[in-house]
Motif scaffolding. Structure first.
Motif, mmCIF file in Angstrom:
data_model
loop_
_atom_site.group_PDB
_atom_site.id
_atom_site.type_symbol
_atom_site.label_atom_id
_atom_site.label_comp_id
_atom_site.label_asym_id
_atom_site.label_seq_id
_atom_site.Cartn_x
_atom_site.Cartn_y
_atom_site.Cartn_z
ATOM 1 N N LEU A 197 66.222 55.506 44.895
ATOM 2 C CA LEU A 197 66.838 56.747 45.371
ATOM 3 C C LEU A 197 66.244 57.944 44.633
ATOM 4 O O LEU A 197 65.923 58.970 45.238
ATOM 5 N N PHE A 198 66.116 57.798 43.336
ATOM 6 C CA PHE A 198 65.598 58.886 42.509
ATOM 7 C C PHE A 198 64.166 59.248 42.915
ATOM 8 O O PHE A 198 63.832 60.422 43.088
ATOM 9 N N ASP A 199 63.336 58.222 43.089
ATOM 10 C CA ASP A 199 61.940 58.458 43.479
ATOM 11 C C ASP A 199 61.860 59.099 44.863
ATOM 12 O O ASP A 199 61.058 60.006 45.089
ATOM 13 N N LYS A 200 62.684 58.627 45.796
ATOM 14 C CA LYS A 200 62.692 59.182 47.146
ATOM 15 C C LYS A 200 63.122 60.654 47.107
ATOM 16 O O LYS A 200 62.557 61.503 47.802
ATOM 17 N N HIS A 201 64.119 60.970 46.287
ATOM 18 C CA HIS A 201 64.574 62.351 46.138
ATOM 19 C C HIS A 201 63.423 63.230 45.661
ATOM 20 O O HIS A 201 63.188 64.317 46.186
ATOM 21 N N ASN A 202 62.689 62.770 44.661
ATOM 22 C CA ASN A 202 61.572 63.551 44.135
ATOM 23 C C ASN A 202 60.453 63.702 45.157
ATOM 24 O O ASN A 202 59.822 64.759 45.248
ATOM 25 N N GLU A 203 60.205 62.653 45.945
ATOM 26 C CA GLU A 203 59.189 62.733 47.000
ATOM 27 C C GLU A 203 59.575 63.786 48.040
ATOM 28 O O GLU A 203 58.740 64.587 48.474
ATOM 29 N N LEU A 204 60.840 63.778 48.443
ATOM 30 C CA LEU A 204 61.316 64.767 49.418
ATOM 31 C C LEU A 204 61.216 66.175 48.845
ATOM 32 O O LEU A 204 60.818 67.108 49.541
ATOM 33 N N ASP A 205 61.573 66.314 47.585
ATOM 34 C CA ASP A 205 61.487 67.617 46.932
ATOM 35 C C ASP A 205 60.061 68.153 46.990
ATOM 36 O O ASP A 205 59.833 69.315 47.326
ATOM 37 N N GLN A 206 59.108 67.292 46.703
ATOM 38 C CA GLN A 206 57.710 67.706 46.731
ATOM 39 C C GLN A 206 57.252 68.022 48.155
ATOM 40 O O GLN A 206 56.541 68.994 48.383
ATOM 41 N N GLN A 207 57.668 67.207 49.106
ATOM 42 C CA GLN A 207 57.327 67.456 50.519
ATOM 43 C C GLN A 207 57.822 68.821 50.967
ATOM 44 O O GLN A 207 57.111 69.580 51.620
ATOM 45 N N ILE A 208 59.074 69.121 50.609
ATOM 46 C CA ILE A 208 59.681 70.399 50.989
ATOM 47 C C ILE A 208 58.906 71.551 50.363
ATOM 48 O O ILE A 208 58.568 72.528 51.033
ATOM 49 N N LYS A 209 58.596 71.429 49.082
ATOM 50 C CA LYS A 209 57.830 72.482 48.408
ATOM 51 C C LYS A 209 56.466 72.664 49.054
ATOM 52 O O LYS A 209 56.012 73.798 49.233
ATOM 53 N N ASN A 210 55.826 71.562 49.413
ATOM 54 C CA ASN A 210 54.513 71.651 50.056
ATOM 55 C C ASN A 210 54.615 72.352 51.404
ATOM 56 O O ASN A 210 53.797 73.203 51.735
#
Length: 85
Positions: free
Chosen positions: A35-48
């Motif tokens: 869950l934590f890793d997925k959250h960070n991946e989404l965060d990066q996707q959104i920023k990108n």
């Protein structure tokens, strides 16, 4: 600068009061780590997507969906942290 912050330290931004527990759960609880890793991946996707100058590839609806998914993950992470604290 937050943009250059090491992603390994993101957990302390999100829930600073659970710093030690997050570190522990990331090594002992596979579900929490996923869950934590997925959250960070989404965060990066959104920023990108938000950082794209022309936004040609990023529809606002797409960004909103990612933000909602990220928020759901954050809520789930918080529930786990509260139950383990």
């Amino acid at each position: 600068n937050r943009a250059t912050m090491n992603p390994a330290h993101k957990e302390f931004e999100m829930f600073p009061e659970y710093r030690d527990l997050i570190t522990q759960l990331k090594t002992t609880d596979k579900h929490f780590k996923n869950l934590f890793d997925k959250h960070n991946e989404l965060d990066q996707q959104i920023k990108n997507l938000e950082g794209q100058v022309d936004h040609a590839h990023a529809r606002p609806e797409q960004i909103e969906l990612l933000k909602k998914e990220k928020l759901q993950l954050k809520d789930e992470l918080y529930q786990i942290l509260r139950s383990k604290a």
